[in-house]
Design a protein around this motif. Structure first.
Motif: not given
Lengths: 138, 138
Positions: A2-15, B105-116, B125-127
């Motif tokens: 989802t877009q929400s997943d991409r947002d989370l990934a982008a946020a963690l990349s930025g962090l 970016r997609d691969a990173f998001a996918k790996e995150l989704v698989a773990r979180l 994401a907001a935090t």
DNA sequence: TATTGTTATACTCTATAACTATA
DNA sequence: TATAGTTATAGAGTATAACAATA
């Protein structure tokens, strides 16, 4: 995905990028590279083998030899044989290494405190810890 | 400096290390180093100058020349003169570079989704975004 | 004079392949 | 045979100092 997943990934990349920059600056103040500071802080309170360090740092074991060499040359780490398996060498931190590691950890915490709002820090730490655990487990 | 501050710093250090390992693995799948992937994703949607990239990546400007060279040699980036200031060179991403960046970016998001865990991702994401903003501002 | 990007240099980080010693 | 650490090698990342072109 989802877009929400991409947002989370982008946020963690930025962090990741922000912490990378901040941590590099702090490590350099102690005359260390980011990788050396990471290794030093990974050894504190443990006595990992070379192979364990390679897994922890996510790099090939052949790199550890040189990294430990350079830190040992500065008196921050020392090699110690493992009596249980004579192939294994364990890495121990020296008094000076412990001191430098504490300096780096304190400086990092201080920089964070200077930037992050006072409220919610404890909850943030708890949140981040669960994320780290989840990533590490995967 | 409270114990809670140290805990937060330790948690963020741990997160940095975990993301570093994960992101390195993903970048390598596309034949890139972690630093190259970071630079590539920093250029997407922008056309930064060399100096701006150096600030963003937290490294000396002399490094950017070689990094852009290597990515341009692979057809992922290109140099473009700035009409407003002939000293400045702007970095633009190519079609291929955009594609590789999206893969990463997609691969990173996918790996995150698989773990979180599924729940709380949006809040997380907001935090994280507020933390990144605070660190960046400082 | 100051700034932008470059080059030269030296050191560090990184993975691959081949090796030694030990298990 | 398999594993832990080492060495050799090649390429990439990094900062410092000196430089050319432009502002």
């Amino acid at each position: 995905m989802t877009q929400s997943d991409r947002d989370l990934a982008a946020a963690l990349s930025g962090l990741h990028r922000e912490i990378n920059v901040l941590y590099s600056v702090i490590a350099r103040r102690s005359g260390l590279t980011l990788q050396q500071a990471t290794l030093l802080c990974s050894v504190a309170g443990q006595r990992p083998s070379f192979g364990e360090l390679a897994v922890l740092l996510g790099c090939d074991k052949t790199n550890i030899t040189g990294m430990v060499d350079r830190l040992a040359r500065r008196g921050l780490l020392a090699r110690e044989p493992d009596p249980a398996d004579r192939r294994v060498i364990r890495v121990v931190i020296t008094e000076q290494g412990r001191s430098v590691g504490e300096d780096i950890r304190d400086a990092f915490a201080k920089e964070l405190v200077a930037r992050l709002p006072r409220s919610g820090r404890r909850e943030l730490a708890a949140t981040v810890e669960t994320v780290v655990a989840a990533l590490h487990a995967g």
